[in-house]
Design an enzyme around this catalytic site. Structure first.
Site, PDB file in Angstrom:
ATOM      1  N   LYS A 255      52.472  22.007  35.052  1.00  9.69           N
ATOM      2  CA  LYS A 255      52.931  23.314  35.498  1.00  9.69           C
ATOM      3  C   LYS A 255      51.810  24.340  35.356  1.00  9.69           C
ATOM      4  O   LYS A 255      50.791  24.086  34.699  1.00  9.69           O
ATOM      5  CB  LYS A 255      54.141  23.749  34.675  1.00  9.69           C
ATOM      6  CG  LYS A 255      53.846  23.953  33.194  1.00  9.69           C
ATOM      7  CD  LYS A 255      55.076  24.372  32.424  1.00  9.69           C
ATOM      8  CE  LYS A 255      54.749  24.582  30.941  1.00  9.69           C
ATOM      9  NZ  LYS A 255      55.918  25.052  30.184  1.00  9.69           N
TER      10      LYS A 255
ATOM     11  N   TYR B 252      33.198  51.747  28.336  1.00  4.16           N
ATOM     12  CA  TYR B 252      34.055  52.933  28.385  1.00  4.16           C
ATOM     13  C   TYR B 252      34.258  53.537  27.000  1.00  4.16           C
ATOM     14  O   TYR B 252      34.351  52.839  26.006  1.00  4.16           O
ATOM     15  CB  TYR B 252      35.410  52.574  28.989  1.00  4.16           C
ATOM     16  CG  TYR B 252      35.354  52.228  30.457  1.00  4.16           C
ATOM     17  CD1 TYR B 252      35.123  53.216  31.406  1.00  4.16           C
ATOM     18  CD2 TYR B 252      35.536  50.916  30.888  1.00  4.16           C
ATOM     19  CE1 TYR B 252      35.066  52.900  32.760  1.00  4.16           C
ATOM     20  CE2 TYR B 252      35.487  50.592  32.235  1.00  4.16           C
ATOM     21  CZ  TYR B 252      35.248  51.587  33.172  1.00  4.16           C
ATOM     22  OH  TYR B 252      35.195  51.277  34.499  1.00  4.16           O
TER      23      TYR B 252
ATOM     24  N   MET C  27      37.310  45.311  33.749  1.00  9.32           N
ATOM     25  CA  MET C  27      38.046  44.436  34.658  1.00  9.32           C
ATOM     26  C   MET C  27      37.210  43.248  35.115  1.00  9.32           C
ATOM     27  O   MET C  27      37.707  42.128  35.214  1.00  9.32           O
ATOM     28  CB  MET C  27      38.519  45.222  35.883  1.00  9.32           C
ATOM     29  CG  MET C  27      39.314  44.373  36.868  1.00  9.32           C
ATOM     30  SD  MET C  27      39.882  45.276  38.321  1.00  9.32           S
ATOM     31  CE  MET C  27      41.136  46.326  37.584  1.00  9.32           C
TER      32      MET C  27
ATOM     33  N   ARG D 172      67.389  28.868  25.089  1.00  6.59           N
ATOM     34  CA  ARG D 172      66.664  29.183  26.314  1.00  6.59           C
ATOM     35  C   ARG D 172      67.387  28.441  27.425  1.00  6.59           C
ATOM     36  O   ARG D 172      68.544  28.719  27.702  1.00  6.59           O
ATOM     37  CB  ARG D 172      65.180  28.786  26.161  1.00  6.59           C
ATOM     38  CG  ARG D 172      64.239  29.538  27.080  1.00  6.59           C
ATOM     39  CD  ARG D 172      62.785  29.248  26.781  1.00  6.59           C
ATOM     40  NE  ARG D 172      62.420  27.854  27.001  1.00  6.59           N
ATOM     41  CZ  ARG D 172      61.183  27.384  26.929  1.00  6.59           C
ATOM     42  NH1 ARG D 172      60.189  28.197  26.611  1.00  6.59           N
ATOM     43  NH2 ARG D 172      60.929  26.115  27.142  1.00  6.59           N
TER      44      ARG D 172
END
Length: 394
Positions: free
Chosen positions: A57, A285, A333, A155
């Site tokens: 998965k 930053y 980023m 769950r």
């Protein structure tokens, strides 16, 4: 968004074709398929007579579902496990015909394609049994189902008060020739600690569920409960099939114990530029980081959009030439800045985010600690714009 995939021999630069043009990638995730094969063989051998499901998965935990599935099936796996209909059908479209189980789907799913493709479905509610039986009738197939029982994780799966109803309807549809109960299964909340009270309670609950199923006439050929941790150190949980997830990718699942698993992914990027700066230089930053001495900074094109957790700023390191170099300032980023000190780093050298740890580089487990998470999140967080390169000498 499609993921770039490249197959190259070890040591070859990572080139990616985009719109017919070949470009050299600035970063790459190198997937060692031999490590996948080794881990699969180790887990399968540990399981003994039980079969093994390779859980692929989330695009094979970020490694590439198709490539991992093919390797696992050649080295001991007998089943494939995925989360969704889309994941299951994508593997079938790649020509993978092995038995396959999926366990999450929306209430609107009609299952025609799933049943036609010969994919097993996990069921924990009577409503889903009814939809599957209807799909089986429409398609002229028999639906293979794995009845999932909630034994304490709260769950997925049917809670104890719904077992009798689930078994009754499963037996009715089975008698009508619309479905076959192929398996009973559940999921352990804490297989890492064999003495945990919750684990012992789940094992007892699962035994009660099996007895209740037998009393209702449900006698499936497969029972499965064990994940990677349980497969390796809880023989009483192995039954007929183990589900290997994180262990397949080389992450040791039991804290404080090593079973010989080999990490399969290395993430690295080229240094784009370096600059010598004096003490008192602000970086990134804020700046939240100011150099405390004269040092060299190295710019590396991996950021939080690629899976470098932003809040590891000030904690995490990359490795260059086997030397740990801390992240200086905030993770951006698309990039990080490393403080490489007096290391004579040049543009074009590789900075390793994580790997097996054999050459001193950080490991996935270390990144998980720095990010206050688990290795699963680090691996699956490596973004799609980081090409995967597959290595194997087998």
């Amino acid at each position: 968004m499609s993921r770039a995939v490249v197959h190259h021999a070890p040591g070859v630069d990572c080139n990616v074709s985009i719109g017919g043009r070949t470009v050299t990638a600035m970063a790459e995730a190198v997937v060692d398929l031999d490590a996948i094969a080794h881990n699969c063989g180790l887990l399968a051998a540990t399981a003994g007579p039980a079969g093994m499901m390779a859980v692929v998965k989330a695009d094979g935990f970020g490694h590439g579902a198709t490539e991992v599935a093919r390797t696992a099936l050649r080295h001991g796996a007998t089943w494939l496990g995925v989360t969704s209909v889309a994941e299951a059908l994508a593997l079938r479209a790649e020509g993978l015909t092995a038995p396959m189980l999926l366990w999450l789907y929306p209430p609107t799913e009609t299952f025609e394609e799933v049943l036609t493709a010969g994919i097993d479905v996990s069921v924990g509610a009577v409503e889903a049994l009814e939809v599957l039986a209807d799909a089986a009738d429409r398609t002229g197939t028999v639906a293979n189902v794995h009845l999932k029982l909630d034994t304490g994780m709260s769950r997925g799966g049917a809670p104890a008060e719904e077992w009798a109803q689930l078994f009754t309807w499963a037996r009715k549809f089975e008698s009508a020739g619309l479905l076959r109960v192929r398996a009973l299964w559940s999921h352990l909340a804490n297989a890492e600690n064999p003495q945990a009270s919750g684990l012992l309670a789940q094992l007892r609950e699962f035994d009660e569920a099996r007895q209740a199923a037998a009393a209702a006439g449900i006698d499936p050929p497969i029972v499965h409960l064990a994940n990677s941790a349980a497969a390796l150190h809880l023989p009483q949980a192995r039954f007929d099939l183990l589900r290997a997830g994180i262990g397949l990718y080389g992450i040791e699942p039991v804290p404080g114990r090593r079973f010989g698993l080999r990490p399969a992914m290395t993430v690295r990027a080229q240094v784009l530029l370096t600059k010598r700066v004096p003490a008192g230089t602000g970086v990134s930053y804020g700046p939240d980081f100011v150099t405390d001495r004269e040092t060299t900074l190295a710019l590396v094109p991996l950021g939080f959009a690629d899976g470098v957790p932003r809040h590891t700023s000030g904690r995490a390191s990359f490795s260059i030439r086997g030397v740990r170099c801390p992240i200086a300032g905030r993770v951006s980023m698309d990039q990080v800045v490393l403080d490489v000190g007096d290391l004579p780093v040049r543009a074009g050298e590789w900075a390793v985010m994580f790997g097996p740890g054999d050459a001193g580089e950080p490991t996935v487990a270390e990144w998980a600690r720095w990010a206050d998470t688990n290795p699963h999140e680090i691996l699956t967080g490596i973004g799609h714009r980081v090409p995967r390169r597959y290595e194997s000498i087998r």
